[in-house]
Design a protein around this motif. Structure first.
Motif, PDB file in Angstrom:
ATOM      1  N   ILE A  15       1.268  -1.438   0.046  1.00  0.00           N
ATOM      2  CA  ILE A  15       0.569   0.311   0.112  1.00  0.00           C
ATOM      3  C   ILE A  15       1.019   1.109  -0.498  1.00  0.00           C
ATOM      4  O   ILE A  15       0.587   2.417  -0.711  1.00  0.00           O
ATOM      5  CB  ILE A  15      -1.342   0.121   1.311  1.00  0.00           C
ATOM      6  N   GLU A  16       2.131   1.101   0.683  1.00  0.00           N
ATOM      7  CA  GLU A  16       2.435   2.403   0.997  1.00  0.00           C
ATOM      8  C   GLU A  16       3.286   2.265  -0.368  1.00  0.00           C
ATOM      9  O   GLU A  16       4.258   3.601  -1.143  1.00  0.00           O
ATOM     10  CB  GLU A  16       3.428   2.439   2.240  1.00  0.00           C
ATOM     11  N   GLU A  17       4.252   1.353  -1.455  1.00  0.00           N
ATOM     12  CA  GLU A  17       5.277   1.394  -2.027  1.00  0.00           C
ATOM     13  C   GLU A  17       4.754   0.836  -3.766  1.00  0.00           C
ATOM     14  O   GLU A  17       5.148   1.764  -4.962  1.00  0.00           O
ATOM     15  CB  GLU A  17       6.015   0.464  -1.949  1.00  0.00           C
ATOM     16  N   GLN A  18       3.465   0.431  -3.257  1.00  0.00           N
ATOM     17  CA  GLN A  18       2.732   0.017  -4.827  1.00  0.00           C
ATOM     18  C   GLN A  18       2.077   0.131  -5.130  1.00  0.00           C
ATOM     19  O   GLN A  18       1.565   0.480  -7.217  1.00  0.00           O
ATOM     20  CB  GLN A  18       3.599  -1.579  -4.998  1.00  0.00           C
ATOM     21  N   GLY A  19       0.814   0.039  -4.322  1.00  0.00           N
ATOM     22  CA  GLY A  19      -0.740   0.266  -5.292  1.00  0.00           C
ATOM     23  C   GLY A  19      -1.710   0.288  -3.928  1.00  0.00           C
ATOM     24  O   GLY A  19      -1.198   0.622  -2.646  1.00  0.00           O
ATOM     25  N   PRO A  38      -0.629  -0.011  -9.840  1.00  0.00           N
ATOM     26  CA  PRO A  38      -1.723   1.471 -11.942  1.00  0.00           C
ATOM     27  C   PRO A  38      -1.997   0.621 -12.986  1.00  0.00           C
ATOM     28  O   PRO A  38      -2.713   1.098 -14.317  1.00  0.00           O
ATOM     29  CB  PRO A  38      -0.792   2.231 -11.687  1.00  0.00           C
ATOM     30  N   ASP A  39      -0.972  -0.524 -12.850  1.00  0.00           N
ATOM     31  CA  ASP A  39      -1.398  -1.650 -14.466  1.00  0.00           C
ATOM     32  C   ASP A  39      -2.332  -2.708 -13.711  1.00  0.00           C
ATOM     33  O   ASP A  39      -2.843  -3.153 -15.498  1.00  0.00           O
ATOM     34  CB  ASP A  39       0.084  -2.416 -14.984  1.00  0.00           C
ATOM     35  N   GLY A  40      -3.164  -2.550 -12.625  1.00  0.00           N
ATOM     36  CA  GLY A  40      -4.314  -3.291 -12.956  1.00  0.00           C
ATOM     37  C   GLY A  40      -4.048  -4.697 -11.792  1.00  0.00           C
ATOM     38  O   GLY A  40      -3.388  -4.203 -11.023  1.00  0.00           O
ATOM     39  N   MET A  41      -4.908  -5.784 -12.298  1.00  0.00           N
ATOM     40  CA  MET A  41      -5.097  -6.554 -10.766  1.00  0.00           C
ATOM     41  C   MET A  41      -3.546  -7.077 -10.850  1.00  0.00           C
ATOM     42  O   MET A  41      -3.042  -7.746 -11.810  1.00  0.00           O
ATOM     43  CB  MET A  41      -5.855  -7.751 -11.184  1.00  0.00           C
TER      44      MET A  41
END
Length: 71
Positions: A15-19, A38-41
């Motif tokens: 959550i803090e770094e990726q998604g 950001p690229d999806g699931m």
């Protein structure tokens, strides 16, 4: 008292770094928990989960593997 970050360090890092993490069923998916970037699931749980604790243990493990593979 145990914190969320203490119990789920990999989800916290995600959550803090990726998604982000989505929790709850909706009309688009039968999964209870989903990890997205950001690229999806990136990952989603199966539909047979008995508790929210069990639901969060799965992405904790799966995202740890994701970080290992993707740096």
């Amino acid at each position: 008292m145990t914190t969320f970050a203490g119990s789920y360090p990999t989800i916290t890092c995600w959550i803090e770094e990726q998604g982000w993490i989505e929790i709850g069923r909706d009309e688009y998916s039968s999964s209870l928990v989903r990890a997205l970037d950001p690229d999806g699931m990136v990952w989603e749980s199966d539909s047979n989960i008995d508790s929210i604790d069990d639901a969060l243990q799965e992405p904790e493990k799966e995202l740890k593997d994701w970080f290992r593979k993707n740096g």
